[in-house]
Design a protein around this motif. Structure first.
Motif, PDB file in Angstrom:
ATOM      1  N   PHE A 193       0.759  -0.996   0.033  1.00 33.08           N
ATOM      2  CA  PHE A 193       0.018  -0.065   0.067  1.00 33.08           C
ATOM      3  C   PHE A 193       0.980   1.340   0.000  1.00 33.08           C
ATOM      4  N   LEU A 194       0.809   1.910  -1.187  1.00 31.33           N
ATOM      5  CA  LEU A 194       1.957   3.203  -0.932  1.00 31.33           C
ATOM      6  C   LEU A 194       0.831   4.237  -1.166  1.00 31.33           C
ATOM      7  N   LEU A 195       0.991   5.203   0.017  1.00 35.63           N
ATOM      8  CA  LEU A 195       0.063   6.334   0.540  1.00 35.63           C
ATOM      9  C   LEU A 195       1.099   7.489   0.451  1.00 35.63           C
ATOM     10  N   ASP A 196       0.350   8.501  -0.238  1.00 37.91           N
ATOM     11  CA  ASP A 196       0.944   9.862  -0.636  1.00 37.91           C
ATOM     12  C   ASP A 196       2.196   9.871  -1.170  1.00 37.91           C
ATOM     13  N   ILE A 197       2.485   8.979  -2.115  1.00 38.18           N
ATOM     14  CA  ILE A 197       3.980   8.600  -2.664  1.00 38.18           C
ATOM     15  C   ILE A 197       3.857   8.791  -4.122  1.00 38.18           C
ATOM     16  N   VAL A 198       4.388   9.889  -4.615  1.00 35.69           N
ATOM     17  CA  VAL A 198       4.679   9.926  -6.168  1.00 35.69           C
ATOM     18  C   VAL A 198       5.628   9.329  -6.769  1.00 35.69           C
ATOM     19  N   PRO A 199       5.494   8.758  -7.555  1.00 31.08           N
ATOM     20  CA  PRO A 199       6.673   7.673  -8.294  1.00 31.08           C
ATOM     21  C   PRO A 199       7.717   8.668  -8.785  1.00 31.08           C
TER      22      PRO A 199
ATOM     23  N   ASN B 192       6.561  -7.576  -5.878  1.00 32.56           N
ATOM     24  CA  ASN B 192       5.739  -7.550  -5.030  1.00 32.56           C
ATOM     25  C   ASN B 192       4.212  -7.237  -5.793  1.00 32.56           C
ATOM     26  N   LYS B 193       3.263  -7.245  -4.943  1.00 31.44           N
ATOM     27  CA  LYS B 193       1.812  -7.181  -5.453  1.00 31.44           C
ATOM     28  C   LYS B 193       1.460  -5.796  -5.035  1.00 31.44           C
ATOM     29  N   ILE B 194       1.042  -4.884  -5.857  1.00 30.99           N
ATOM     30  CA  ILE B 194       0.825  -3.470  -5.347  1.00 30.99           C
ATOM     31  C   ILE B 194      -0.576  -3.264  -5.218  1.00 30.99           C
ATOM     32  N   ALA B 195      -1.326  -3.611  -4.053  1.00 28.40           N
ATOM     33  CA  ALA B 195      -2.727  -3.405  -3.817  1.00 28.40           C
ATOM     34  C   ALA B 195      -3.244  -2.291  -3.935  1.00 28.40           C
ATOM     35  N   TYR B 196      -2.338  -1.081  -3.396  1.00 27.93           N
ATOM     36  CA  TYR B 196      -3.101   0.060  -3.560  1.00 27.93           C
ATOM     37  C   TYR B 196      -2.094   1.334  -3.456  1.00 27.93           C
ATOM     38  N   TRP B 197      -2.360   2.250  -4.646  1.00 25.42           N
ATOM     39  CA  TRP B 197      -1.265   3.399  -4.499  1.00 25.42           C
ATOM     40  C   TRP B 197      -2.101   4.539  -4.666  1.00 25.42           C
ATOM     41  N   CYS B 198      -1.629   5.748  -3.859  1.00 22.08           N
ATOM     42  CA  CYS B 198      -2.361   7.052  -3.983  1.00 22.08           C
ATOM     43  C   CYS B 198      -1.424   8.228  -4.008  1.00 22.08           C
ATOM     44  N   TYR B 199      -1.743   9.092  -4.677  1.00 24.52           N
ATOM     45  CA  TYR B 199      -1.312  10.297  -4.399  1.00 24.52           C
ATOM     46  C   TYR B 199      -2.294  11.619  -5.328  1.00 24.52           C
ATOM     47  N   HIS B 200      -2.022  12.779  -5.162  1.00 27.06           N
ATOM     48  CA  HIS B 200      -3.173  13.640  -5.416  1.00 27.06           C
ATOM     49  C   HIS B 200      -2.594  14.519  -6.632  1.00 27.06           C
ATOM     50  N   GLN B 201      -1.406  14.454  -7.258  1.00 29.26           N
ATOM     51  CA  GLN B 201      -1.202  15.203  -8.311  1.00 29.26           C
ATOM     52  C   GLN B 201      -0.639  14.451  -9.622  1.00 29.26           C
ATOM     53  N   LYS B 202      -0.840  15.136 -10.519  1.00 33.77           N
ATOM     54  CA  LYS B 202      -0.692  14.162 -11.940  1.00 33.77           C
ATOM     55  C   LYS B 202       0.846  14.185 -12.188  1.00 33.77           C
ATOM     56  N   THR B 203       1.361  12.885 -12.763  1.00 33.21           N
ATOM     57  CA  THR B 203       2.705  12.719 -13.072  1.00 33.21           C
ATOM     58  C   THR B 203       2.591  11.963 -14.481  1.00 33.21           C
TER      59      THR B 203
END
Length: 183
Positions: free
Chosen positions: A48-54, A67-78
């Motif tokens: 679970f990747l929270l508030d992390i921009v790649p 790994n299995k990425i179950a959930y990834w979130c961030y709030h700006q477009k990349t």
């Protein structure tokens, strides 16, 4: 093994606390990593990747390879949004400048939980510099003091947003900050 990564800003810690609250209600254990200098290497985990921009397409693919990425979130477009969506089971990769990551996690995992709603509003206040909720500045000061972020996530996930210990920590931080400014 479930593993969550979050930065040590209020938005990241609030996101982690909401996810931990969700996991506790479902009797699941999630190991929490607070980011210091990038993602720590993990293998064979559900992430679970929270508030992390790649950082790059390669880093996203490398993470997904092991790994299995179950959930990834961030709030700006990349420019890596498409690859994040491709490798994640669920993602909230949105160009929503009016929302913070804690709100995305809260809406996804705990939409009816009043503690999670309150916590996401506090994080939004800090992230978007709204200065409506005094707790956002108080908690930001506690985070800046160097208090253990995992301890804060634990408190937040239990619905505890302020204690005498947090007040003492903040007062010590304010005093030290003022002394440093006077030197």
């Amino acid at each position: 093994m479930y593993v969550a990564f979050a930065p040590s800003r209020l938005d990241g810690l609030a996101s982690a606390a909401i996810l931990m609250r969700h996991a506790r209600l479902r009797q699941k254990d999630i190991r929490l990593h607070i980011l210091q200098n990038g993602l720590e290497p993990v293998r064979q985990s559900v992430l679970f990747l929270l508030d992390i921009v790649p950082e790059s397409e390669e880093s996203v693919r490398e993470l997904a390879k092991n790994n299995k990425i179950a959930y990834w979130c961030y709030h700006q477009k990349t420019k890596f949004d498409d690859v994040v969506k491709e490798v994640s089971a669920m993602s909230d990769v949105l160009d929503r400048p009016s929302q913070c990551s804690a709100e995305l996690v809260q809406e996804r995992f705990m939409p009816q939980d009043s503690v999670s709603v309150s916590l996401s509003k506090i994080a939004r206040d800090a992230e978007l510099f709204k200065n409506v909720d005094d707790r956002s500045q108080l908690l930001s000061d506690v985070i800046a003091s160097g208090m253990d972020p995992k301890q804060l996530v634990s408190l937040f996930s239990q619905g505890v947003f302020w204690t005498k210990e947090l007040e003492r920590t903040r007062q010590d931080y304010i005093r030290k900050r003022e002394e440093a400014l006077q030197e």
